[in-house]
Design a protein around this motif. Structure first.
Motif, PDB file in Angstrom:
ATOM      1  N   LEU A 128       0.824  -1.207   0.000  1.00  0.00           N
ATOM      2  CA  LEU A 128       0.000   0.000   0.000  1.00  0.00           C
ATOM      3  C   LEU A 128       0.862   1.261   0.000  1.00  0.00           C
ATOM      4  N   THR A 129       1.959   1.237   0.750  1.00  0.00           N
ATOM      5  CA  THR A 129       2.856   2.399   0.788  1.00  0.00           C
ATOM      6  C   THR A 129       3.416   2.694  -0.591  1.00  0.00           C
ATOM      7  N   ALA A 130       3.872   1.647  -1.279  1.00  0.00           N
ATOM      8  CA  ALA A 130       4.457   1.824  -2.608  1.00  0.00           C
ATOM      9  C   ALA A 130       3.403   2.162  -3.650  1.00  0.00           C
ATOM     10  N   GLY A 131       2.234   1.548  -3.532  1.00  0.00           N
ATOM     11  CA  GLY A 131       1.205   1.717  -4.553  1.00  0.00           C
ATOM     12  C   GLY A 131       0.388   2.975  -4.432  1.00  0.00           C
ATOM     13  N   LEU A 132       0.362   3.570  -3.222  1.00  0.00           N
ATOM     14  CA  LEU A 132      -0.459   4.760  -2.994  1.00  0.00           C
ATOM     15  C   LEU A 132       0.354   5.969  -2.546  1.00  0.00           C
ATOM     16  N   TYR A 133       1.665   5.880  -2.621  1.00  0.00           N
ATOM     17  CA  TYR A 133       2.551   6.968  -2.169  1.00  0.00           C
ATOM     18  C   TYR A 133       2.255   7.367  -0.726  1.00  0.00           C
ATOM     19  N   LEU A 134       2.022   6.389   0.127  1.00  0.00           N
ATOM     20  CA  LEU A 134       1.669   6.701   1.510  1.00  0.00           C
ATOM     21  C   LEU A 134       2.817   7.344   2.278  1.00  0.00           C
ATOM     22  N   HIS A 135       4.048   7.243   1.747  1.00  0.00           N
ATOM     23  CA  HIS A 135       5.167   7.885   2.439  1.00  0.00           C
ATOM     24  C   HIS A 135       4.970   9.407   2.528  1.00  0.00           C
ATOM     25  N   LYS A 136       4.164   9.962   1.611  1.00  0.00           N
ATOM     26  CA  LYS A 136       3.914  11.405   1.642  1.00  0.00           C
ATOM     27  C   LYS A 136       3.027  11.813   2.811  1.00  0.00           C
ATOM     28  N   PHE A 137       2.345  10.837   3.384  1.00  0.00           N
ATOM     29  CA  PHE A 137       1.433  11.124   4.494  1.00  0.00           C
ATOM     30  C   PHE A 137       1.943  10.532   5.804  1.00  0.00           C
ATOM     31  N   ALA A 138       3.170   9.984   5.789  1.00  0.00           N
ATOM     32  CA  ALA A 138       3.681   9.277   6.965  1.00  0.00           C
ATOM     33  C   ALA A 138       3.907  10.192   8.158  1.00  0.00           C
ATOM     34  N   LEU A 194      -1.216   1.694  -7.527  1.00  0.00           N
ATOM     35  CA  LEU A 194      -2.565   1.405  -7.018  1.00  0.00           C
ATOM     36  C   LEU A 194      -3.507   2.608  -7.115  1.00  0.00           C
ATOM     37  N   ILE A 195      -2.977   3.773  -7.428  1.00  0.00           N
ATOM     38  CA  ILE A 195      -3.815   4.980  -7.465  1.00  0.00           C
ATOM     39  C   ILE A 195      -4.925   4.873  -8.504  1.00  0.00           C
ATOM     40  N   PRO A 196      -4.653   4.415  -9.741  1.00  0.00           N
ATOM     41  CA  PRO A 196      -5.767   4.263 -10.701  1.00  0.00           C
ATOM     42  C   PRO A 196      -6.857   3.327 -10.191  1.00  0.00           C
ATOM     43  N   LEU A 197      -6.458   2.244  -9.516  1.00  0.00           N
ATOM     44  CA  LEU A 197      -7.458   1.328  -8.966  1.00  0.00           C
ATOM     45  C   LEU A 197      -8.272   2.004  -7.865  1.00  0.00           C
ATOM     46  N   LEU A 198      -7.600   2.827  -7.063  1.00  0.00           N
ATOM     47  CA  LEU A 198      -8.295   3.550  -6.006  1.00  0.00           C
ATOM     48  C   LEU A 198      -9.291   4.535  -6.601  1.00  0.00           C
ATOM     49  N   VAL A 199      -8.890   5.228  -7.663  1.00  0.00           N
ATOM     50  CA  VAL A 199      -9.792   6.178  -8.323  1.00  0.00           C
ATOM     51  C   VAL A 199     -11.022   5.456  -8.871  1.00  0.00           C
ATOM     52  N   VAL A 200     -10.784   4.310  -9.517  1.00  0.00           N
ATOM     53  CA  VAL A 200     -11.902   3.524 -10.056  1.00  0.00           C
ATOM     54  C   VAL A 200     -12.822   3.073  -8.938  1.00  0.00           C
ATOM     55  N   ALA A 201     -12.213   2.609  -7.820  1.00  0.00           N
ATOM     56  CA  ALA A 201     -13.021   2.144  -6.689  1.00  0.00           C
ATOM     57  C   ALA A 201     -13.850   3.278  -6.094  1.00  0.00           C
ATOM     58  N   LEU A 202     -13.241   4.468  -5.968  1.00  0.00           N
ATOM     59  CA  LEU A 202     -13.976   5.613  -5.430  1.00  0.00           C
ATOM     60  C   LEU A 202     -15.108   6.034  -6.357  1.00  0.00           C
ATOM     61  N   MET A 203     -14.826   6.017  -7.672  1.00  0.00           N
ATOM     62  CA  MET A 203     -15.867   6.368  -8.643  1.00  0.00           C
ATOM     63  C   MET A 203     -17.008   5.370  -8.581  1.00  0.00           C
ATOM     64  N   ALA A 204     -16.643   4.083  -8.447  1.00  0.00           N
ATOM     65  CA  ALA A 204     -17.684   3.052  -8.337  1.00  0.00           C
ATOM     66  C   ALA A 204     -18.499   3.233  -7.064  1.00  0.00           C
ATOM     67  N   LEU A 205     -17.801   3.593  -5.972  1.00  0.00           N
ATOM     68  CA  LEU A 205     -18.497   3.813  -4.709  1.00  0.00           C
ATOM     69  C   LEU A 205     -19.444   5.002  -4.811  1.00  0.00           C
ATOM     70  N   ILE A 206     -18.957   6.099  -5.397  1.00  0.00           N
ATOM     71  CA  ILE A 206     -19.800   7.289  -5.561  1.00  0.00           C
ATOM     72  C   ILE A 206     -20.980   6.981  -6.457  1.00  0.00           C
ATOM     73  N   GLY A 207     -20.686   6.262  -7.553  1.00  0.00           N
ATOM     74  CA  GLY A 207     -21.769   5.886  -8.466  1.00  0.00           C
ATOM     75  C   GLY A 207     -22.800   5.019  -7.782  1.00  0.00           C
ATOM     76  N   GLY A 208     -22.331   4.087  -6.939  1.00  0.00           N
ATOM     77  CA  GLY A 208     -23.255   3.215  -6.215  1.00  0.00           C
ATOM     78  C   GLY A 208     -24.108   3.985  -5.244  1.00  0.00           C
ATOM     79  N   VAL A 209     -23.496   4.956  -4.544  1.00  0.00           N
ATOM     80  CA  VAL A 209     -24.253   5.772  -3.593  1.00  0.00           C
ATOM     81  C   VAL A 209     -25.296   6.602  -4.322  1.00  0.00           C
ATOM     82  N   VAL A 210     -24.913   7.212  -5.462  1.00  0.00           N
ATOM     83  CA  VAL A 210     -25.860   8.010  -6.251  1.00  0.00           C
ATOM     84  C   VAL A 210     -27.004   7.138  -6.741  1.00  0.00           C
ATOM     85  N   TYR A 211     -26.658   5.950  -7.232  1.00  0.00           N
ATOM     86  CA  TYR A 211     -27.681   5.034  -7.750  1.00  0.00           C
ATOM     87  C   TYR A 211     -28.650   4.631  -6.646  1.00  0.00           C
ATOM     88  N   LEU A 212     -28.138   4.262  -5.484  1.00  0.00           N
ATOM     89  CA  LEU A 212     -28.995   3.848  -4.377  1.00  0.00           C
ATOM     90  C   LEU A 212     -29.840   5.011  -3.867  1.00  0.00           C
TER      91      LEU A 212
END
Length: 454
Positions: free
Chosen positions: A209-219, A421-439
């Motif tokens: 997660l650290t490598a895939g999401l640049y978490l070192h910037k928030f450490a 992992l950032i593109p996957l996170l963006v897709v997941a967030l978009m899917a989550l937002i889309g799901g919330v809007v749909y529901l």
């Protein structure tokens, strides 16, 4: 005149670095016979899982002149010696010493007969024979651990901190053993491998997660600010390494440099411990390699090629390109495909993270050891990975006379910390937002129908 000037520059550098190097670090000398040299190497050996028949019988039949441990020659039990219950925290030096002694004395393991075959044995440690999984500079009783390791190898204790040292073989091969544990700082998310059940799996995930999401910037949020600049080798070891490489470049008889690093140097696999999780240190090593080749390739002096040997990861692979090839051999008694909980992840991880590899498919899952054949007459060096039966599964051959002009800028090197992992996170967030809007719309439609019904 230019050649004379360059030699004077090298001499001045050698004198300067020699004056600043750590006292007491000297090179051992090894002599073999003939124009051929055979070096075997390997890592990750559990006494209780030594194969039957022992893999040591197969390695001994290769008739190596030298054996090199690239880490984890033994594994502590992780159990309380009295109650037998699971124990967390680093193993005591006495337990490590007992494990080394069993390795040398227990004939059924096979190592004792191998030791008596006349092979010269050298090496470095990794986390398990240092004290425990993912261990670094915070482990207690480091001096006692150091003494235990020197005793295992049959060395007189060195005066400096850590177990780094070098060996001159035939005066032609410079073997450099690095210590990637004594001075190493914590990862950006400190490992919990020695603290909780399945902590090794959790540590793999946090590194990923650290490598895939640049978490070192928030450490800085958890007190690990600037963790991407953490130390790996320590300044004393760096000065020694710079001096040793300079000597290898300046000695006309040195034809090959082998650098043993217990953890992988150039892997892009983010789940494993590696140099890639310490980018400042990896870039410094890259700069040292650039200097080695750029300063060495003159009329007066051609820099000997540098190769890296590594272990730790419980599989074998060939990484890098000419000038910085890395041969990994890991898994003398066990491999990454075996664990029931996460063994199925080994193949997909290796298939997906291949950017560092010499060729995408150049990896092997299974018990293995490494073999290096240097033929000074034919002017070649050949690296082989062989399985437990002695069959070759991976190979790489290079001429000793290869002219390596340079290795390119550091930014061209595939990096472990790359935000994949950032593109996957963006897709997941978009899917989550889309799901919330749909529901929300469905819920609003249901409420509207209820109002109409009323």
């Amino acid at each position: 005149m230019a050649g004379v000037f360059s030699r004077w520059i090298i001499l001045v550098q050698a004198l300067f670095l020699g004056a600043t190097a750590v006292a007491g670090v000297s090179a051992e000398k090894v002599q073999t016979q003939g124009s051929r040299l055979r070096i075997a190497f390997g890592s990750c050996h559990k006494n209780k899982r030594a194969s039957r028949p022992p893999i040591w019988n197969v390695i001994q039949n290769e008739n190596p002149d030298v054996w090199v441990w690239t880490g984890d020659a033994m594994y502590p039990s992780g159990r309380d010696p009295i109650t037998g219950k699971k124990r967390y925290g680093p193993a005591e030096p006495a337990e490590i010493q007992q494990g080394f002694q069993e390795l040398k004395d227990n004939a059924t393991i096979g190592y004792s007969a191998f030791m008596k075959s006349g092979v010269k044995i050298y090496g470095t440690w990794d986390d398990h024979d240092y004290g425990g999984n993912d261990s670094g500079n915070s482990v207690p009783k480091r001096k006692e651990r150091q003494d235990v390791f020197w005793e295992f190898l049959g060395y007189e204790p060195h005066s400096h901190e850590g177990v780094y040292h070098s060996v001159d073989i035939e005066g032609k091969v410079k073997l450099i053993m690095l210590d990637t544990r004594w001075f190493r700082d914590d990862h950006c998310i400190p490992s919990v491998a020695l603290k909780i059940p399945f902590g090794n799996v959790v540590a793999c995930v946090t590194r990923w997660l650290t490598a895939g999401l640049y978490l070192h910037k928030f450490a800085w949020l958890w007190g690990m600010a600037n963790c991407a600049e953490n130390d790996f080798l320590g300044e004393d070891q760096w000065k020694w390494l710079e001096k040793t490489l300079l000597e290898a470049r300046n000695e006309d008889q040195t034809e090959v440099v082998l650098i043993a690093s217990s953890v992988q140097v150039f892997t892009t696999n983010p789940s494993m411990e590696s140099w890639g999780h310490f980018p400042k240190e990896q870039e410094r090593l890259w700069s040292l390699l650039q200097h080695h080749y750029s300063s060495g390739n003159t009329e007066a002096n051609t820099a000997p090629p540098v190769f890296f040997l590594s272990g730790d990861v419980h599989h074998a692979e060939i990484s890098g390109k000419e000038g910085y090839m890395e041969i990994t051999s890991s898994g003398l008694t066990h491999h990454c495909g075996e664990p029931k909980l996460y063994g199925a992840m080994c193949e997909p991880l290796l298939s997906n993270f291949h950017q560092h590899r010499h060729a995408p498919g150049e990896y092997f899952i299974g018990l293995n050891y490494g073999l290096i054949d240097v033929d000074f007459a034919a002017r070649t060096i050949a690296f082989h990975i062989r399985n437990r039966f002695g069959s070759t599964v991976l190979s790489y051959v290079q001429s000793l006379d290869s002219q390596i002009v340079g290795i390119g800028p550091y930014n061209d090197l595939p990096h472990t910390i790359n935000g994949h992992l950032i593109p996957l996170l963006v897709v997941a967030l978009m899917a989550l937002i889309g799901g919330v809007v749909y529901l929300t719309r469905i819920r609003k439609g249901v409420d509207n129908r209820k109002l109409k019904d009323e």
